[in-house]
Scaffold this motif. Sequence first.
Motif, mmCIF file in Angstrom:
data_model
loop_
_atom_site.group_PDB
_atom_site.id
_atom_site.type_symbol
_atom_site.label_atom_id
_atom_site.label_comp_id
_atom_site.label_asym_id
_atom_site.label_seq_id
_atom_site.Cartn_x
_atom_site.Cartn_y
_atom_site.Cartn_z
ATOM 1 N N LYS A 2 0.827 -1.208 0.000
ATOM 2 C CA LYS A 2 0.000 0.000 0.000
ATOM 3 C C LYS A 2 0.858 1.254 0.000
ATOM 4 N N ARG A 3 2.047 1.168 0.590
ATOM 5 C CA ARG A 3 2.954 2.312 0.610
ATOM 6 C C ARG A 3 3.424 2.667 -0.792
ATOM 7 N N PHE A 8 2.216 5.992 -6.337
ATOM 8 C CA PHE A 8 2.142 5.795 -7.787
ATOM 9 C C PHE A 8 0.768 6.149 -8.336
ATOM 10 N N SER A 9 -0.279 5.892 -7.581
ATOM 11 C CA SER A 9 -1.621 6.287 -8.017
ATOM 12 C C SER A 9 -1.741 7.800 -8.075
ATOM 13 N N PHE A 10 -1.203 8.482 -7.071
ATOM 14 C CA PHE A 10 -1.227 9.941 -7.052
ATOM 15 C C PHE A 10 -0.411 10.507 -8.212
ATOM 16 N N LEU A 11 0.753 9.947 -8.467
ATOM 17 C CA LEU A 11 1.598 10.394 -9.575
ATOM 18 C C LEU A 11 0.906 10.169 -10.916
ATOM 19 N N PHE A 12 0.236 9.048 -11.066
ATOM 20 C CA PHE A 12 -0.505 8.757 -12.297
ATOM 21 C C PHE A 12 -1.618 9.777 -12.526
ATOM 22 N N LEU A 13 -2.352 10.117 -11.481
ATOM 23 C CA LEU A 13 -3.419 11.120 -11.603
ATOM 24 C C LEU A 13 -2.862 12.494 -11.976
#
Length: 61
Positions: A2-3, A8-13
Amino acid sequence: MKRILLPFSFLFLLVVSGCNSFSTPEISENEAKAILLKEHTKNIDNVEIISISHRGKEYIV
């Protein structure tokens, strides 16, 4: 796990939302038509625009 997934999800957005600004053309559709008609009526008397669309920051006529 989860860390790693959260950053990576935030960077992708951020990347996806930043790329959306490139799809806005700098001039309007009417201005693009006027420029085209002005340039092509010098050589050709009758100019007919069949279609117009934009890709990125430019229009395809």
